[in-house]
Write a protein that holds these residues in place. Structure first.
Motif, PDB file in Angstrom:
ATOM      1  N   ILE A  50       0.843  -1.205   0.000  1.00 51.53           N
ATOM      2  CA  ILE A  50       0.000   0.000   0.000  1.00 51.53           C
ATOM      3  C   ILE A  50       0.875   1.251   0.000  1.00 51.53           C
ATOM      4  O   ILE A  50       0.596   2.215  -0.726  1.00 51.53           O
ATOM      5  N   SER A  51       1.940   1.238   0.794  1.00 55.86           N
ATOM      6  CA  SER A  51       2.857   2.392   0.830  1.00 55.86           C
ATOM      7  C   SER A  51       3.483   2.633  -0.540  1.00 55.86           C
ATOM      8  O   SER A  51       3.615   3.785  -0.975  1.00 55.86           O
ATOM      9  N   LEU A  52       3.881   1.572  -1.211  1.00 58.99           N
ATOM     10  CA  LEU A  52       4.497   1.711  -2.532  1.00 58.99           C
ATOM     11  C   LEU A  52       3.498   2.259  -3.551  1.00 58.99           C
ATOM     12  O   LEU A  52       3.843   3.141  -4.352  1.00 58.99           O
ATOM     13  N   ILE A  53       2.276   1.791  -3.503  1.00 63.20           N
ATOM     14  CA  ILE A  53       1.255   2.285  -4.437  1.00 63.20           C
ATOM     15  C   ILE A  53       0.962   3.760  -4.177  1.00 63.20           C
ATOM     16  O   ILE A  53       0.922   4.586  -5.111  1.00 63.20           O
ATOM     17  N   VAL A  54       0.781   4.122  -2.910  1.00 63.21           N
ATOM     18  CA  VAL A  54       0.487   5.523  -2.564  1.00 63.21           C
ATOM     19  C   VAL A  54       1.665   6.424  -2.933  1.00 63.21           C
ATOM     20  O   VAL A  54       1.486   7.503  -3.516  1.00 63.21           O
ATOM     21  N   ALA A  55       2.886   5.976  -2.617  1.00 63.12           N
ATOM     22  CA  ALA A  55       4.067   6.781  -2.950  1.00 63.12           C
ATOM     23  C   ALA A  55       4.201   6.942  -4.463  1.00 63.12           C
ATOM     24  O   ALA A  55       4.544   8.026  -4.955  1.00 63.12           O
ATOM     25  N   THR A  56       3.917   5.884  -5.198  1.00 63.04           N
ATOM     26  CA  THR A  56       4.010   5.959  -6.660  1.00 63.04           C
ATOM     27  C   THR A  56       2.986   6.938  -7.223  1.00 63.04           C
ATOM     28  O   THR A  56       3.323   7.776  -8.069  1.00 63.04           O
ATOM     29  N   VAL A  57       1.760   6.853  -6.736  1.00 62.15           N
ATOM     30  CA  VAL A  57       0.694   7.717  -7.253  1.00 62.15           C
ATOM     31  C   VAL A  57       0.953   9.187  -6.903  1.00 62.15           C
ATOM     32  O   VAL A  57       0.560  10.089  -7.656  1.00 62.15           O
ATOM     33  N   ILE A  58       1.643   9.451  -5.803  1.00 63.09           N
ATOM     34  CA  ILE A  58       1.913  10.838  -5.403  1.00 63.09           C
ATOM     35  C   ILE A  58       3.221  11.343  -6.008  1.00 63.09           C
ATOM     36  O   ILE A  58       3.272  12.440  -6.570  1.00 63.09           O
ATOM     37  N   LEU A  59       4.290  10.563  -5.903  1.00 61.53           N
ATOM     38  CA  LEU A  59       5.620  11.058  -6.267  1.00 61.53           C
ATOM     39  C   LEU A  59       5.892  11.070  -7.776  1.00 61.53           C
ATOM     40  O   LEU A  59       6.548  11.994  -8.268  1.00 61.53           O
ATOM     41  N   VAL A  60       5.413  10.083  -8.500  1.00 64.51           N
ATOM     42  CA  VAL A  60       5.709  10.034  -9.933  1.00 64.51           C
ATOM     43  C   VAL A  60       5.111  11.249 -10.661  1.00 64.51           C
ATOM     44  O   VAL A  60       5.830  11.907 -11.422  1.00 64.51           O
ATOM     45  N   PRO A  61       3.842  11.610 -10.446  1.00 63.76           N
ATOM     46  CA  PRO A  61       3.347  12.833 -11.105  1.00 63.76           C
ATOM     47  C   PRO A  61       4.068  14.096 -10.641  1.00 63.76           C
ATOM     48  O   PRO A  61       4.319  15.007 -11.449  1.00 63.76           O
TER      49      PRO A  61
END
Length: 153
Positions: A106-117
């Motif tokens: 869950i942390s990886l998904i949330v971090a990806t959705v926030i940090l990549v954009p």
């Protein structure tokens, strides 16, 4: 030392003087708002001029301003591709991590959705900044060369 006589008035009002000194068209004749000379002639002549400037070993002709839009589009495409790759990879890795450690997934998904954009947005800003800086530097060089040519005796 005070005198009661007012200063002399100009021969014409400022608005009339400004209109009289304004050029008929803004900017320099034959140059658009980007500073790139207008292409007078056929496409083959413009292409020959580009390739002549490309292989000018004295570097008296600048091609950077002509290619700035191309560099920007290519950079935007590279950022877009990287955005999609990192976003998909991060989400897939996050879903894969859900099986072994749900908190990490869950942390990886949330971090990806926030940090990549966020990083993609910052990359677009940095790309634009660098291209504008290079184009401004070239414009300064061209204007300095033009000023030097007009002030030689």
């Amino acid at each position: 030392m005070s005198t009661d006589t007012p200063p002399p008035l100009p021969r014409q009002p400022a608005a009339e003087a400004a209109r009289a000194t304004e050029p008929a068209s803004p900017g320099i004749a034959g140059v658009d708002d980007t500073g790139v000379p207008a292409g007078g002639g056929d496409a083959a002549e413009v292409g020959r001029g580009f390739f002549r400037a490309l292989f000018d070993l004295s570097f008296r002709t600048f091609i950077t301003r002509r290619l700035a839009a191309v560099f920007y589009v290519v950079g935007l495409m590279a950022i877009g591709i990287a955005f999609v790759v990192y976003l998909v990879t991060g989400i897939v890795e996050g879903v894969g991590a859900l099986w072994f450690n749900p908190g990490a997934g869950i942390s990886l998904i949330v971090a990806t959705v926030i940090l990549v954009p966020l990083f993609a947005f910052l990359a677009v800003i940095a790309l634009r900044f660098v291209i504008e800086a290079v184009v401004a530097l070239i414009a300064i060089a061209e204007n300095t060369e033009r000023t030097a040519a007009n002030t030689r005796r």
